[in-house]
Enzyme design. Structure first.
Site, mmCIF file in Angstrom:
data_model
loop_
_atom_site.group_PDB
_atom_site.id
_atom_site.type_symbol
_atom_site.label_atom_id
_atom_site.label_comp_id
_atom_site.label_asym_id
_atom_site.label_seq_id
_atom_site.Cartn_x
_atom_site.Cartn_y
_atom_site.Cartn_z
ATOM 1 N N HIS A 1 20.764 61.878 25.011
ATOM 2 C CA HIS A 1 20.433 61.106 23.815
ATOM 3 C C HIS A 1 19.988 62.016 22.690
ATOM 4 O O HIS A 1 19.439 63.095 22.923
ATOM 5 C CB HIS A 1 19.366 60.056 24.133
ATOM 6 C CG HIS A 1 19.397 58.889 23.188
ATOM 7 N ND1 HIS A 1 20.486 58.607 22.385
ATOM 8 C CD2 HIS A 1 18.488 57.918 22.899
ATOM 9 C CE1 HIS A 1 20.238 57.527 21.665
ATOM 10 N NE2 HIS A 1 19.026 57.084 21.957
ATOM 11 N N ASP B 1 20.084 48.704 30.713
ATOM 12 C CA ASP B 1 19.068 49.640 30.218
ATOM 13 C C ASP B 1 17.776 49.343 30.988
ATOM 14 O O ASP B 1 17.140 48.313 30.768
ATOM 15 C CB ASP B 1 18.907 49.366 28.714
ATOM 16 C CG ASP B 1 17.855 50.225 28.050
ATOM 17 O OD1 ASP B 1 17.198 51.030 28.739
ATOM 18 O OD2 ASP B 1 17.697 50.077 26.814
ATOM 19 N N ARG C 1 19.150 59.405 31.873
ATOM 20 C CA ARG C 1 19.155 59.669 30.429
ATOM 21 C C ARG C 1 18.124 60.733 30.083
ATOM 22 O O ARG C 1 16.941 60.573 30.402
ATOM 23 C CB ARG C 1 18.878 58.357 29.714
ATOM 24 C CG ARG C 1 18.702 58.484 28.223
ATOM 25 C CD ARG C 1 18.793 57.104 27.602
ATOM 26 N NE ARG C 1 17.917 56.967 26.480
ATOM 27 C CZ ARG C 1 17.683 55.817 25.856
ATOM 28 N NH1 ARG C 1 18.277 54.708 26.270
ATOM 29 N NH2 ARG C 1 16.859 55.771 24.840
ATOM 30 N N ARG D 1 18.711 61.593 18.286
ATOM 31 C CA ARG D 1 18.564 60.744 17.098
ATOM 32 C C ARG D 1 18.756 61.577 15.842
ATOM 33 O O ARG D 1 18.259 61.237 14.767
ATOM 34 C CB ARG D 1 17.223 60.017 17.104
ATOM 35 C CG ARG D 1 16.022 60.932 17.123
ATOM 36 C CD ARG D 1 14.757 60.098 17.090
ATOM 37 N NE ARG D 1 13.574 60.941 17.055
ATOM 38 C CZ ARG D 1 12.343 60.492 17.031
ATOM 39 N NH1 ARG D 1 12.109 59.200 17.065
ATOM 40 N NH2 ARG D 1 11.321 61.309 16.982
ATOM 41 N N TRP E 1 26.458 46.919 27.329
ATOM 42 C CA TRP E 1 25.175 47.597 27.486
ATOM 43 C C TRP E 1 24.086 46.550 27.288
ATOM 44 O O TRP E 1 23.951 46.001 26.186
ATOM 45 C CB TRP E 1 25.079 48.705 26.425
ATOM 46 C CG TRP E 1 23.765 49.348 26.154
ATOM 47 C CD1 TRP E 1 23.043 49.258 24.987
ATOM 48 C CD2 TRP E 1 23.020 50.257 26.989
ATOM 49 N NE1 TRP E 1 21.917 50.038 25.050
ATOM 50 C CE2 TRP E 1 21.874 50.662 26.268
ATOM 51 C CE3 TRP E 1 23.225 50.755 28.283
ATOM 52 C CZ2 TRP E 1 20.919 51.539 26.793
ATOM 53 C CZ3 TRP E 1 22.278 51.628 28.802
ATOM 54 C CH2 TRP E 1 21.155 52.017 28.069
ATOM 55 N N SER F 1 21.012 46.110 26.328
ATOM 56 C CA SER F 1 20.125 47.003 25.571
ATOM 57 C C SER F 1 18.694 46.486 25.525
ATOM 58 O O SER F 1 18.456 45.338 25.140
ATOM 59 C CB SER F 1 20.679 47.096 24.142
ATOM 60 O OG SER F 1 19.689 47.468 23.219
ATOM 61 N N ASP G 1 10.229 47.073 21.420
ATOM 62 C CA ASP G 1 11.009 47.603 22.548
ATOM 63 C C ASP G 1 10.125 48.589 23.304
ATOM 64 O O ASP G 1 10.278 49.792 23.200
ATOM 65 C CB ASP G 1 12.267 48.286 21.991
ATOM 66 C CG ASP G 1 13.139 48.886 23.072
ATOM 67 O OD1 ASP G 1 12.957 48.520 24.252
ATOM 68 O OD2 ASP G 1 13.997 49.722 22.731
#
Ligand code: SPV
Ligand code: MG
Length: 279
Positions: A184, A82, A153, A186, A41, A43, A55
């Site tokens: 996804h 990604d 995603r 969290r 991946w 990332s 990011d």
């Protein structure tokens, strides 16, 4: 011509999971592949951190592409890149998809978060783009690719939206041509993704990134029969941070590098990672 299963075939095996590890350079990708991970991946979190910037969109898409392309050139395992929110509208996404496919990258992942992109794991509210707008980006990538897989995603659960909204978005992205749905979350426990998986009634495989809900096991994912890929997105980076902190502190504390020699990698291991060809 290789008889090895393609990433598409592997993603759709009912009895196995494709396991990916995150990387930000060739060395990390090679170590992941050598350990047995079937793919890498590329990332955005890892690459941004390795450049010392947030990011978000501090790095250009060409910088992210260059890292992913270098990994793809140097490692036999397939690379899933990604691509954050796609770096622009459908016209840009088309060019981006062509550039990634041209570099030998196996798949791109586009996420439906609002612009500018913001890492999902950063505390604070997350926003999403309109579903129809994002579906057009997925369709744009799918319309130009030959072998490149397009992963869509869904950020709804990260943004605090309902399971129903997340399902509806995933359905829209499948209709737009997505080869897999990255759902996804969290949440600190897996209940949120388990609920999504239970309600998922399409053949399109699901992809999980269990960074925060790390109690979820590969066996549990496999038992659902719907998860085709798992991405351990940033563990190499975090292990490198921990290892570097430890070695630097130990050298200064002890006034010599003698003590660290017992646990750090030897130079032969570093030389072995220098192959100029795919390994
Ligand atoms: C990344 O690794 O950059 C990702 C996954 O996009 S996450 O950090 O969870 O957003
Ligand atoms: Mg990212």
């Amino acid at each position: 011509v290789s008889n090895a299963p393609t990433l598409h075939e592997k993603l759709n095996r009912p009895s196995q999971l494709v396991k990916l590890a995150g990387a930000h350079d060739v060395m990390g990708a090679r170590l992941a592949a050598a350990a047995g991970f079937e793919g890498v991946w590329a990332s955005s979190l890892e690459i941004a951190t390795s450049h010392g910037v947030p990011d978000s969109n501090l790095l250009t898409w060409r910088q992210l592409h260059a890292v992913a392309a270098e990994i793809a050139r140097s490692v036999a395992a397939p690379v899933v890149a990604d691509c954050q929110t796609g770096f622009g509208g459908p016209e840009i996404v088309r060019e981006v998809a062509l550039a990634y496919e041209g570099a030998g990258i196996a798949a791109i992942c586009l996420e439906d978060g609002a612009d500018p992109p913001r890492n999902s794991l950063l505390p604070g509210q997350q926003a999403v783009a309109p579903c129809g707008e994002f579906a057009k980006k997925v369709a744009a990538a799918a319309s130009v690719r030959k072998r490149l897989l397009v992963l869509a995603r869904v950020q709804s659960l990260v943004a605090g939206h309902s399971q129903q909204v997340a399902q509806a978005r995933a359905h829209a992205y499948v209709a737009a041509g997505a080869d897999a749905i990255v759902i996804h979350s969290r949440s600190p426990d897996p209940d949120q993704v388990i609920e999504f998986i239970a309600a998922w009634d399409r053949d399109t495989p699901l992809v999980l990134i269990p960074t925060t809900y790390h109690s979820l096991t590969v066996a549990q994912m496999l038992a659902t029969g719907k998860v085709g890929m798992v991405i351990y997105a940033n563990h190499g980076l975090r292990a490198a941070i921990a290892g570097m902190k430890r070695v630097f502190c130990q050298i200064l504390d002890e006034g010599t590098s003698h003590g660290v020699e017992s646990w750090i990698a030897g130079l032969p291991e570093a030389f072995a990672l220098q192959s100029p060809r795919p390994a």
